[in-house]
Design a protein around this motif. Structure first.
Motif, mmCIF file in Angstrom:
data_model
loop_
_atom_site.group_PDB
_atom_site.id
_atom_site.type_symbol
_atom_site.label_atom_id
_atom_site.label_comp_id
_atom_site.label_asym_id
_atom_site.label_seq_id
_atom_site.Cartn_x
_atom_site.Cartn_y
_atom_site.Cartn_z
ATOM 1 N N GLY A 22 37.023 42.869 96.629
ATOM 2 C CA GLY A 22 35.619 42.485 96.732
ATOM 3 C C GLY A 22 35.433 40.982 96.766
ATOM 4 N N ALA A 23 36.300 40.271 96.056
ATOM 5 C CA ALA A 23 36.249 38.808 96.036
ATOM 6 C C ALA A 23 36.965 38.193 97.237
ATOM 7 C CB ALA A 23 36.862 38.285 94.740
ATOM 8 N N ARG A 24 37.451 39.038 98.131
ATOM 9 C CA ARG A 24 38.160 38.613 99.351
ATOM 10 C C ARG A 24 39.477 37.900 99.030
ATOM 11 N NH1 ARG A 24 35.334 39.616 103.716
ATOM 12 N NH2 ARG A 24 36.603 38.224 105.011
ATOM 13 N N ARG A 25 40.059 38.244 97.914
ATOM 14 C CA ARG A 25 41.381 37.735 97.540
ATOM 15 C C ARG A 25 42.388 38.825 97.930
ATOM 16 N NH1 ARG A 25 40.009 35.643 91.496
ATOM 17 N NH2 ARG A 25 42.285 35.731 91.278
ATOM 18 N N PHE A 26 42.553 38.983 99.248
ATOM 19 C CA PHE A 26 43.211 40.163 99.787
ATOM 20 C C PHE A 26 44.696 40.238 99.436
ATOM 21 C CE2 PHE A 26 39.739 39.491 103.038
ATOM 22 C CZ PHE A 26 38.923 40.497 102.539
ATOM 23 N N ASP A 27 45.408 39.117 99.472
ATOM 24 C CA ASP A 27 46.833 39.162 99.151
ATOM 25 C C ASP A 27 47.053 39.592 97.701
ATOM 26 O OD1 ASP A 27 47.637 38.440 101.696
ATOM 27 O OD2 ASP A 27 47.629 36.283 101.253
ATOM 28 N N GLU A 28 46.207 39.106 96.808
ATOM 29 C CA GLU A 28 46.309 39.510 95.405
ATOM 30 C C GLU A 28 45.930 40.983 95.247
ATOM 31 O OE1 GLU A 28 44.784 36.281 92.498
ATOM 32 O OE2 GLU A 28 43.938 35.750 94.468
ATOM 33 N N ALA A 29 44.957 41.432 96.031
ATOM 34 C CA ALA A 29 44.572 42.848 95.985
ATOM 35 C C ALA A 29 45.729 43.730 96.432
ATOM 36 C CB ALA A 29 43.350 43.083 96.870
ATOM 37 N N VAL A 72 27.755 45.601 91.228
ATOM 38 C CA VAL A 72 26.678 44.627 91.447
ATOM 39 C C VAL A 72 27.237 43.323 92.025
ATOM 40 C CG1 VAL A 72 25.138 45.610 89.722
ATOM 41 C CG2 VAL A 72 26.766 43.843 89.037
ATOM 42 N N ARG A 73 28.469 43.394 92.526
ATOM 43 C CA ARG A 73 29.099 42.288 93.257
ATOM 44 C C ARG A 73 29.317 41.050 92.390
ATOM 45 N NH1 ARG A 73 29.598 43.510 98.388
ATOM 46 N NH2 ARG A 73 29.981 41.330 98.988
ATOM 47 N N ARG A 74 29.489 41.255 91.104
ATOM 48 C CA ARG A 74 29.861 40.158 90.201
ATOM 49 C C ARG A 74 31.383 40.208 90.066
ATOM 50 N NH1 ARG A 74 25.532 41.178 85.430
ATOM 51 N NH2 ARG A 74 27.005 39.868 84.241
ATOM 52 N N PHE A 75 32.037 39.838 91.161
ATOM 53 C CA PHE A 75 33.460 40.116 91.302
ATOM 54 C C PHE A 75 34.327 39.315 90.336
ATOM 55 C CE2 PHE A 75 31.916 41.126 95.714
ATOM 56 C CZ PHE A 75 32.066 42.494 95.594
ATOM 57 N N ASP A 76 34.016 38.046 90.118
ATOM 58 C CA ASP A 76 34.843 37.247 89.210
ATOM 59 C C ASP A 76 34.812 37.817 87.802
ATOM 60 O OD1 ASP A 76 35.540 35.570 91.274
ATOM 61 O OD2 ASP A 76 34.064 34.023 90.778
ATOM 62 N N GLU A 77 33.627 38.252 87.354
ATOM 63 C CA GLU A 77 33.532 38.869 86.031
ATOM 64 C C GLU A 77 34.251 40.213 86.005
ATOM 65 O OE1 GLU A 77 29.327 38.299 84.243
ATOM 66 O OE2 GLU A 77 29.128 37.916 86.397
ATOM 67 N N ALA A 78 34.180 40.953 87.094
ATOM 68 C CA ALA A 78 34.885 42.233 87.172
ATOM 69 C C ALA A 78 36.393 42.026 87.085
ATOM 70 C CB ALA A 78 34.523 42.954 88.468
ATOM 71 N N ILE A 79 36.881 41.012 87.791
ATOM 72 C CA ILE A 79 38.318 40.703 87.739
ATOM 73 C C ILE A 79 38.734 40.393 86.310
ATOM 74 C CG2 ILE A 79 40.041 38.973 88.417
ATOM 75 C CD1 ILE A 79 38.450 38.823 91.133
ATOM 76 N N ASP A 80 37.955 39.570 85.630
ATOM 77 C CA ASP A 80 38.266 39.215 84.241
ATOM 78 C C ASP A 80 38.287 40.455 83.349
ATOM 79 O OD1 ASP A 80 38.536 37.123 82.047
ATOM 80 O OD2 ASP A 80 36.699 38.112 81.398
ATOM 81 N N ALA A 81 37.314 41.348 83.538
ATOM 82 C CA ALA A 81 37.259 42.562 82.723
ATOM 83 C C ALA A 81 38.478 43.446 82.956
ATOM 84 C CB ALA A 81 35.974 43.337 83.032
ATOM 85 N N GLY A 127 34.166 46.527 84.037
ATOM 86 C CA GLY A 127 34.636 45.928 85.287
ATOM 87 C C GLY A 127 34.160 46.695 86.507
ATOM 88 N N LEU A 128 34.205 48.025 86.433
ATOM 89 C CA LEU A 128 33.723 48.842 87.549
ATOM 90 C C LEU A 128 32.233 48.631 87.785
ATOM 91 C CD1 LEU A 128 35.641 52.162 86.810
ATOM 92 C CD2 LEU A 128 36.137 50.528 88.630
ATOM 93 N N ALA A 129 31.467 48.529 86.698
ATOM 94 C CA ALA A 129 30.023 48.308 86.828
ATOM 95 C C ALA A 129 29.743 46.939 87.436
ATOM 96 C CB ALA A 129 29.361 48.429 85.455
ATOM 97 N N LEU A 130 30.465 45.930 86.990
ATOM 98 C CA LEU A 130 30.261 44.577 87.520
ATOM 99 C C LEU A 130 30.620 44.501 89.003
ATOM 100 C CD1 LEU A 130 31.690 42.608 84.479
ATOM 101 C CD2 LEU A 130 29.319 42.523 85.273
ATOM 102 N N ARG A 131 31.636 45.249 89.407
ATOM 103 C CA ARG A 131 31.987 45.272 90.831
ATOM 104 C C ARG A 131 30.855 45.886 91.646
ATOM 105 N NH1 ARG A 131 34.612 48.749 94.445
ATOM 106 N NH2 ARG A 131 34.936 50.296 92.823
ATOM 107 N N GLY A 185 42.701 45.625 91.700
ATOM 108 C CA GLY A 185 42.847 45.431 93.139
ATOM 109 C C GLY A 185 41.529 45.569 93.876
ATOM 110 N N LEU A 186 40.707 46.538 93.469
ATOM 111 C CA LEU A 186 39.400 46.724 94.104
ATOM 112 C C LEU A 186 38.498 45.513 93.873
ATOM 113 C CD1 LEU A 186 38.699 50.466 93.212
ATOM 114 C CD2 LEU A 186 39.444 49.548 95.419
ATOM 115 N N ALA A 187 38.534 44.975 92.656
ATOM 116 C CA ALA A 187 37.715 43.794 92.363
ATOM 117 C C ALA A 187 38.206 42.576 93.143
ATOM 118 C CB ALA A 187 37.727 43.510 90.861
ATOM 119 N N LEU A 188 39.515 42.422 93.238
ATOM 120 C CA LEU A 188 40.077 41.310 94.021
ATOM 121 C C LEU A 188 39.715 41.448 95.494
ATOM 122 C CD1 LEU A 188 43.559 41.204 92.276
ATOM 123 C CD2 LEU A 188 41.919 39.298 92.316
#
Length: 278
Positions: free
Chosen positions: A153-160, A114-123, A108-112, A148-151
């Motif tokens: 990055g995906a601009r899902r700030f309230d969830e972060a 490279v800005r693959r945020f949805d995959e990072a969130i899933d991981a 998940g950290l690696a995917l974040r 929270g960091l992945a969220l």
């Protein structure tokens, strides 16, 4: 922002090839006595090490390499290699007793990166679920932080914000260092939704806690985040300047010259004079 990583192995595990193959890198001819020597050896053997992980398949050697090489690849910004090695480690983590949650976290950290945020969130969600199943509160707190960091990055700030608050609650009064990191990341997320008073409070607490722990690099980072928040909030310029100065001072104490110069540039003050041996 501060990410919580699964600690890598201190040394690389020796590999035992099933047959002689050039993909197995030779050990250093002499002991590595400092960081620069270690980096030079890793630079020379990076491709061989990654080839070894591919060749070994789903074995302990691949898992060990996947955990061990991550920080080096991140330092060198070899991000596609980082995703590859973390993915191979995950594939190798299905064996009984393997740290599959840690492998999901690291992927998940690696995917974040490279800005693959949805995959990072899933991981990170998978890592969190596995930690919760085993009742590992400390690792669950780390997983909430990284989620929270992945969220973010995906601009899902309230969830972060919610994720960082959960991390903070689990770390609070148990792990001061990671509690401070969670506060710092919470402040950054609060800034994104313009909740400046709360963001400033979180940032100030984080900086004070990290300084008390003697982690001067992360203290510098916390003051840097706080200075950015103060600037975004339209705070008194003198207060913002003071935060940048404290960031530069902390980075200097950590020996992080480049980061200190970056923070100091925001103060419009010249760097301190170099000491003379005359």
């Amino acid at each position: 922002m501060t990410a919580t990583t699964t600690p890598p192995s201190t040394h690389y595990q020796d590999t035992h090839p099933h047959n002689p193959a050039d993909t197995h890198p030779p050990p250093p001819h002499h002991p590595l006595t400092d960081r620069e020597q270690a980096l030079a050896w890793l630079d020379a053997e990076r491709e061989n090490l990654i080839a070894t992980a591919h060749a070994e398949g789903t074995t302990q050697a691949t898992l060990s390499l996947g955990f061990s090489l991550g920080r080096y690849l991140l330092h060198r910004r070899r991000l596609q290699d980082l995703v590859t090695i973390r993915s191979l480690a995950l594939d190798a983590s299905t064996a009984p007793g393997a740290n599959q949650a840690g492998a999901w976290n690291n992927l998940g950290l690696a995917l974040r990166e490279v800005r693959r945020f949805d995959e990072a969130i899933d991981a990170h969600q998978k890592a969190l679920t596995l930690h919760q199943q085993t009742g590992d509160t400390h690792s669950s707190a780390a997983a909430w932080n990284n989620l929270g960091l992945a969220l973010h990055g995906a601009r899902r700030f309230d969830e972060a914000i919610d994720a960082h608050q959960k991390s903070l609650t689990l770390h609070q009064h148990v792990d001061i260092h990671n509690e401070a990191g969670a506060r710092n990341n919470l402040g950054t997320a609060l800034r994104a939704v313009r909740r400046f008073d709360e963001a400033i409070d979180a940032g100030e607490r984080a900086a004070a806690m990290l300084a008390a722990e003697g982690d001067w690099f992360l203290t510098g980072e916390a003051w840097e985040e706080l200075a950015t928040t103060l600037d975004a909030a339209g705070a008194d310029p003198a207060r913002t300047k003071k935060a940048w100065e404290r960031s530069a001072a902390a980075y200097t104490q950590a020996g992080a010259t480049e980061e200190a110069e970056t923070s100091r540039a925001h103060t419009d003050d010249p760097p301190p004079p170099q000491s003379s041996n005359e």
